[in-house]
Enzyme design. Structure first.
Site, PDB file in Angstrom:
ATOM      1  N   GLY A  47       0.737  -1.360   0.216  1.00 22.13           N
ATOM      2  CA  GLY A  47       0.017   0.207  -0.018  1.00 22.13           C
ATOM      3  C   GLY A  47       0.813   1.299   0.159  1.00 22.13           C
ATOM      4  N   ASP A  48      -0.021   2.681  -0.190  1.00 22.22           N
ATOM      5  CA  ASP A  48       1.375   4.135  -0.057  1.00 22.22           C
ATOM      6  C   ASP A  48       1.966   3.758  -0.669  1.00 22.22           C
ATOM      7  OD1 ASP A  48      -0.435   4.358   2.268  1.00 22.22           O
ATOM      8  OD2 ASP A  48       0.910   3.109   3.230  1.00 22.22           O
ATOM      9  N   GLU A  49       1.888   2.981  -1.746  1.00 29.58           N
ATOM     10  CA  GLU A  49       2.471   3.153  -3.352  1.00 29.58           C
ATOM     11  C   GLU A  49       2.237   4.583  -4.258  1.00 29.58           C
ATOM     12  OE1 GLU A  49       0.283   0.929  -3.028  1.00 29.58           O
ATOM     13  OE2 GLU A  49       1.448  -0.919  -2.945  1.00 29.58           O
ATOM     14  N   LYS A  64      -1.284   5.784  -5.456  1.00 30.73           N
ATOM     15  CA  LYS A  64      -2.285   5.586  -6.360  1.00 30.73           C
ATOM     16  C   LYS A  64      -2.532   7.116  -6.626  1.00 30.73           C
ATOM     17  CE  LYS A  64      -3.025   1.677  -3.557  1.00 30.73           C
ATOM     18  NZ  LYS A  64      -2.213   2.049  -3.160  1.00 30.73           N
ATOM     19  N   GLY A  65      -3.300   7.619  -5.282  1.00 30.08           N
ATOM     20  CA  GLY A  65      -3.911   8.952  -5.479  1.00 30.08           C
ATOM     21  C   GLY A  65      -3.579   9.796  -6.530  1.00 30.08           C
ATOM     22  N   LYS A  66      -2.248   9.724  -6.567  1.00 29.97           N
ATOM     23  CA  LYS A  66      -1.941  10.635  -7.803  1.00 29.97           C
ATOM     24  C   LYS A  66      -2.027  10.612  -9.008  1.00 29.97           C
ATOM     25  CE  LYS A  66       2.914  11.930 -10.219  1.00 29.97           C
ATOM     26  NZ  LYS A  66       3.903  12.177 -10.028  1.00 29.97           N
ATOM     27  N   GLY A 105      -6.004   5.908   2.533  1.00 29.75           N
ATOM     28  CA  GLY A 105      -5.494   7.053   2.754  1.00 29.75           C
ATOM     29  C   GLY A 105      -5.220   7.527   0.953  1.00 29.75           C
ATOM     30  N   HIS A 106      -5.718   7.951   0.179  1.00 27.55           N
ATOM     31  CA  HIS A 106      -4.949   8.242  -1.418  1.00 27.55           C
ATOM     32  C   HIS A 106      -4.121   9.914  -1.611  1.00 27.55           C
ATOM     33  CE1 HIS A 106      -6.726   4.663  -3.056  1.00 27.55           C
ATOM     34  NE2 HIS A 106      -5.650   4.065  -2.217  1.00 27.55           N
ATOM     35  N   THR A 130      -5.957  -0.129  10.993  1.00 29.22           N
ATOM     36  CA  THR A 130      -6.518   0.918  10.978  1.00 29.22           C
ATOM     37  C   THR A 130      -7.753   1.185  11.846  1.00 29.22           C
ATOM     38  OG1 THR A 130      -8.379   0.476   9.093  1.00 29.22           O
ATOM     39  CG2 THR A 130      -5.319   1.419   8.449  1.00 29.22           C
ATOM     40  N   GLN A 167      -5.049  -0.570  -0.944  1.00 32.60           N
ATOM     41  CA  GLN A 167      -3.811  -1.094  -0.105  1.00 32.60           C
ATOM     42  C   GLN A 167      -2.928  -1.335  -1.550  1.00 32.60           C
ATOM     43  OE1 GLN A 167      -7.708  -2.468   1.086  1.00 32.60           O
ATOM     44  NE2 GLN A 167      -7.316  -0.660   2.106  1.00 32.60           N
ATOM     45  N   THR A 187      -5.220  -6.899   4.664  1.00 27.38           N
ATOM     46  CA  THR A 187      -6.926  -6.529   5.589  1.00 27.38           C
ATOM     47  C   THR A 187      -7.321  -7.863   4.777  1.00 27.38           C
ATOM     48  OG1 THR A 187      -8.019  -4.606   4.728  1.00 27.38           O
ATOM     49  CG2 THR A 187      -6.665  -5.363   3.024  1.00 27.38           C
ATOM     50  N   THR A 245      -1.289   8.294   5.681  1.00 28.37           N
ATOM     51  CA  THR A 245      -2.066   8.845   5.748  1.00 28.37           C
ATOM     52  C   THR A 245      -3.433   8.873   6.475  1.00 28.37           C
ATOM     53  OG1 THR A 245      -1.388   8.695   2.825  1.00 28.37           O
ATOM     54  CG2 THR A 245      -3.836  10.114   3.776  1.00 28.37           C
ATOM     55  N   LYS A 302       8.095   7.602  -6.452  1.00 28.63           N
ATOM     56  CA  LYS A 302       8.635   8.072  -5.682  1.00 28.63           C
ATOM     57  C   LYS A 302      10.611   8.454  -6.104  1.00 28.63           C
ATOM     58  CE  LYS A 302       6.990   8.890  -1.814  1.00 28.63           C
ATOM     59  NZ  LYS A 302       6.244   8.906  -0.128  1.00 28.63           N
TER      60      LYS A 302
HETATM   61  P1  GDP Z   1      -1.599   5.909  -2.210  1.00 29.23           P
HETATM   62  O1  GDP Z   1      -2.085   5.272  -0.788  1.00 29.23           O
HETATM   63  O2  GDP Z   1      -0.603   4.449  -3.040  1.00 29.23           O
HETATM   64  O3  GDP Z   1      -2.017   6.314  -2.609  1.00 29.23           O
HETATM   65  O4  GDP Z   1      -0.519   6.370  -1.236  1.00 29.23           O
HETATM   66  P2  GDP Z   1      -0.345   8.081  -0.288  1.00 29.23           P
HETATM   67  O5  GDP Z   1      -1.135   8.370  -0.675  1.00 29.23           O
HETATM   68  O6  GDP Z   1      -0.803   6.800   1.148  1.00 29.23           O
HETATM   69  O7  GDP Z   1       1.215   8.077  -0.392  1.00 29.23           O
HETATM   70  C1  GDP Z   1       1.855   8.054  -1.249  1.00 29.23           C
HETATM   71  C2  GDP Z   1       2.785   9.433  -0.726  1.00 29.23           C
HETATM   72  O8  GDP Z   1       3.439  10.132  -1.560  1.00 29.23           O
HETATM   73  C3  GDP Z   1       1.253  10.623  -0.769  1.00 29.23           C
HETATM   74  O9  GDP Z   1       1.804  12.080  -0.211  1.00 29.23           O
HETATM   75  C4  GDP Z   1       2.240  11.283  -2.178  1.00 29.23           C
HETATM   76  O10 GDP Z   1       1.741  12.677  -2.263  1.00 29.23           O
HETATM   77  C5  GDP Z   1       3.670  10.977  -2.519  1.00 29.23           C
HETATM   78  N1  GDP Z   1       4.117  11.222  -3.577  1.00 29.23           N
HETATM   79  C6  GDP Z   1       3.396  10.128  -4.545  1.00 29.23           C
HETATM   80  N2  GDP Z   1       4.073  10.045  -5.715  1.00 29.23           N
HETATM   81  C7  GDP Z   1       5.709  10.783  -5.171  1.00 29.23           C
HETATM   82  C8  GDP Z   1       6.663  10.599  -6.072  1.00 29.23           C
HETATM   83  O11 GDP Z   1       7.401  10.124  -7.336  1.00 29.23           O
HETATM   84  N3  GDP Z   1       7.990  11.406  -5.469  1.00 29.23           N
HETATM   85  C9  GDP Z   1       7.121  12.190  -3.768  1.00 29.23           C
HETATM   86  N4  GDP Z   1       8.458  12.679  -3.566  1.00 29.23           N
HETATM   87  N5  GDP Z   1       6.143  11.661  -3.245  1.00 29.23           N
HETATM   88  C10 GDP Z   1       5.630  11.177  -4.422  1.00 29.23           C
HETATM   89  P1  IMO Z   2      -3.900   2.486   0.627  1.00 25.16           P
HETATM   90  O1  IMO Z   2      -4.702   2.425  -0.081  1.00 25.16           O
HETATM   91  C1  IMO Z   2      -0.765   1.079   3.791  1.00 25.16           C
HETATM   92  C2  IMO Z   2      -2.980  -1.941   6.262  1.00 25.16           C
HETATM   93  C3  IMO Z   2      -3.222  -1.691   7.746  1.00 25.16           C
HETATM   94  C4  IMO Z   2      -2.755  -3.518   8.723  1.00 25.16           C
HETATM   95  C5  IMO Z   2      -3.564  -4.071   7.618  1.00 25.16           C
HETATM   96  C6  IMO Z   2      -5.008  -4.130   8.724  1.00 25.16           C
HETATM   97  O2  IMO Z   2      -3.555   3.920   1.095  1.00 25.16           O
HETATM   98  O3  IMO Z   2      -2.722   1.593   0.306  1.00 25.16           O
HETATM   99  P2  IMO Z   2      -7.228  -3.364   8.449  1.00 25.16           P
HETATM  100  O4  IMO Z   2      -7.830  -1.847   8.168  1.00 25.16           O
HETATM  101  O5  IMO Z   2      -7.169  -3.020   6.772  1.00 25.16           O
HETATM  102  O6  IMO Z   2      -8.083  -4.161   8.648  1.00 25.16           O
HETATM  103  O7  IMO Z   2      -5.863  -3.077   8.788  1.00 25.16           O
HETATM  104  O8  IMO Z   2      -3.739  -3.279   5.748  1.00 25.16           O
HETATM  105  N1  IMO Z   2      -3.563  -1.171   5.580  1.00 25.16           N
HETATM  106  C7  IMO Z   2      -2.432  -0.467   4.632  1.00 25.16           C
HETATM  107  N2  IMO Z   2      -1.344  -0.045   4.798  1.00 25.16           N
HETATM  108  N3  IMO Z   2      -2.085   0.974   2.482  1.00 25.16           N
HETATM  109  C8  IMO Z   2      -3.336   1.008   2.877  1.00 25.16           C
HETATM  110  O9  IMO Z   2      -4.145   1.582   2.015  1.00 25.16           O
HETATM  111  C9  IMO Z   2      -4.005   0.002   3.924  1.00 25.16           C
HETATM  112  N4  IMO Z   2      -5.251  -0.128   4.308  1.00 25.16           N
HETATM  113  C10 IMO Z   2      -4.862  -1.098   4.790  1.00 25.16           C
HETATM  114  O10 IMO Z   2      -1.598  -0.938   8.363  1.00 25.16           O
HETATM  115  O11 IMO Z   2      -1.748  -3.898   8.487  1.00 25.16           O
HETATM  116 MG    MG Z   3      -2.509   4.998   0.978  1.00 24.27          MG
END
Ligand code: GDP
Ligand code: IMO
Ligand code: MG
Length: 428
Positions: A11-13, A15-17, A39-40, A128, A221, A236, A296, A328
């Site tokens: 997760g948090d790769e 995706k939102g961007k 959290g995107h 979460t 995720q 999850t 996030t 990133k």
């Molecule tokens: P998601 O859950 O996959 O949508 O990712 P998150 O929003 O939780 O976390 C990604 C974070 O990295 C966010 O704060 C974005 O604004 C930031 N981000 C996305 N792409 C890049 C990038 O290429 N470089 C940097 N420095 N930040 C980035």
């Molecule tokens: P995005 O979409 C990162 C993780 C939690 C925990 C596990 C189970 O922003 O990438 P849950 O509340 O789903 O039962 O928690 O999954 N987790 C995430 N980690 N990004 C997320 O979403 C996540 N959604 C759940 O931290 O380890």
């Molecule tokens: Mg996220």
């Protein structure tokens, strides 16, 4: 044409961007699993938008669908709509549709999530605490209250009573109880706010699909959090891989579908569970600070580590990913020597995938290959030819090892800070 964005790590790769970047060409954006555990982040000029339940296309005024595979906390949705309205985003039944057969997250699910976490002691998952797991448990247990159930008082009362009796024994043990009348009133009240968004969304999607409009499916995720293929039980409670698109939205058209795997140029994880390349030293702290790696949703510090080829290669196969989008890259700019995990040894055996056995996962020793850093800024670079030589070599090495094309590289949080190597936006 249909596009899907799927996370390939924990997760948090970013995706939102990427959904925001692709959504400029989409007619409709769809969430198909997870809930407000996601959290995107979208960075648009000087404004930051954080979305949990609403598909990221809502920010650009696109039509959005929250599909039946999502679990919906109606109160959290109401708050999110309010928060975005305060930021100037208009949300109404013309641009937001919610599947009438979606299962609801209730206050009791959040209580159970919290209790589960407390009582597992050191074995906790680190959820979460949004009630996601307990809500999915009730879904497969055939006890859920669905959005459509809010329309009929008799059915709603019956379902509340059924749920209360199922959960009462456990909750009583913790001196908590479900006040059935109160829950009924709360649900009737929230229904007044969300009822107008309820649709048979599967029909709308299939009609749009037939008209050759562009649909973008937004995964939440990442593949390593998938209930089947992730690091179980530290996952999850939904399928986060691409197989879930159809079950989680009711969309049945399979042709012309491109699946993008979003992959960070290193690895992060929030919550507990195995993480073979985790860095528990100054380098882990450095990546966390430079990459602003804080959750996030829960604001927790994300654990950080080197890029892991085994994991991403596996995710690519399981989700049938066509192209990888690497995000990133700029976070690695200053590092002198960058490591990539190219395989594992466990008890002297070599593995080129993540074994499912928890005991094996806990004993993985990563095999690393060292790459010289570029020690120049790549922040905001938009052209492949402008990347430093060693940055290109790093990206090419990953591409070769994961055996999948990296066609887009993200060099900053903003939409424009993107290298569109294959001119996707031009061609979509
Ligand atoms: P998601 O859950 O996959 O949508 O990712 P998150 O929003 O939780 O976390 C990604 C974070 O990295 C966010 O704060 C974005 O604004 C930031 N981000 C996305 N792409 C890049 C990038 O290429 N470089 C940097 N420095 N930040 C980035
Ligand atoms: P995005 O979409 C990162 C993780 C939690 C925990 C596990 C189970 O922003 O990438 P849950 O509340 O789903 O039962 O928690 O999954 N987790 C995430 N980690 N990004 C997320 O979403 C996540 N959604 C759940 O931290 O380890
Ligand atoms: Mg996220």
């Amino acid at each position: 044409m249909f596009y899907t964005v799927i996370g390939t790590q924990w997760g948090d790769e970013g995706k939102g961007k990427i959904v925001d970047w692709l959504s400029s060409k989409a007619d409709i954006v769809v969430r198909f699993q997870g809930g407000n555990n996601a959290g995107h982040t979208l960075q648009i000029e000087d404004k930051t938008y954080k979305l949990n339940l609403l598909p990221s296309g809502i920010i650009r005024g696109k039509k959005c669908i929250i599909g039946n595979g999502v679990v919906l906390d109606p109160w959290a949705l109401d708050e999110e709509i309010q928060k975005l309205s305060d930021q100037g985003i208009k949300i109404n039944p013309d641009n937001l549709m919610i599947a009438e057969n979606i299962c609801l997250i209730l206050p009791l699910h959040k209580i159970i999530d919290e209790l589960n976490e407390k009582n597992k002691g050191t074995e906790f998952i680190g959820t979460t605490k949004k009630g996601i797991g307990p809500a999915y448990e009730d879904k497969v247990g055939r006890r859920s209250i669905r959005l459509c159930d809010l329309q009929n008082e008799e059915i709603l009362r019956k379902k509340i009573s059924n749920l209360a009796s199922f959960h009462s024994y456990r909750l009583k043990h913790f001196e908590k109880n479900i006040d059935e009348t109160d829950l009924f009133i709360q649900l009737k009240n929230i229904n007044k706010k969300i009822n107008s968004y309820s649709y048979p969304t599967w029909r709308i999607l299939n009609e749009i699909g037939k008209k050759n409009e562009t649909i973008l499916f937004e995964g939440a995720q990442g593949a390593l959090l998938d209930i089947d293929f992730g690091t179980y039980p530290y996952v999850t409670s939904s399928n986060t891989t691409s197989g879930q698109i159809f079950a989680g939205s009711g969309f049945g058209i399979r042709k012309d579908h491109k699946i993008f795997g979003i992959t960070k140029a290193y690895t992060t994880r929030v919550g507990s569970g195995p993480f073979p390349t985790e860095l528990k030293d100054y380098m882990g702290d450095y990546l966390g600070k430079k990459g602003k790696e804080f959750g996030t949703v829960t604001k927790r510090k994300r654990r950080c580590g080197w890029f892991d080829v085994n994991l991403v290669k596996q995710s690519v196969k399981i989700s049938g990913i066509d192209d990888v989008i690497l995000t990133k890259l700029d976070v690695l700019d200053e590092i002198k020597e960058i490591k990539i995990c190219v395989g594992y040894t466990v008890n002297d055996f070599k593995y080129d995938y993540l074994p499912s056995n928890e005991n094996l996962q806990n004993n993985i020793k990563p095999i690393y290959k060292i790459f010289p850093g570029w020690q120049k800024s790549t922040f905001g670079i938009k052209k492949w030819s402008d990347l430093p030589k060693n940055a290109k070599k790093y990206v090419d090495a990953i591409q070769n090892m994961i055996e999948t094309k990296i066609s887009v590289i993200s060099t900053g949080p903003e939409r424009s800070q993107t290298i569109d190597k294959d001119n996707y936006l031009g061609s979509i």
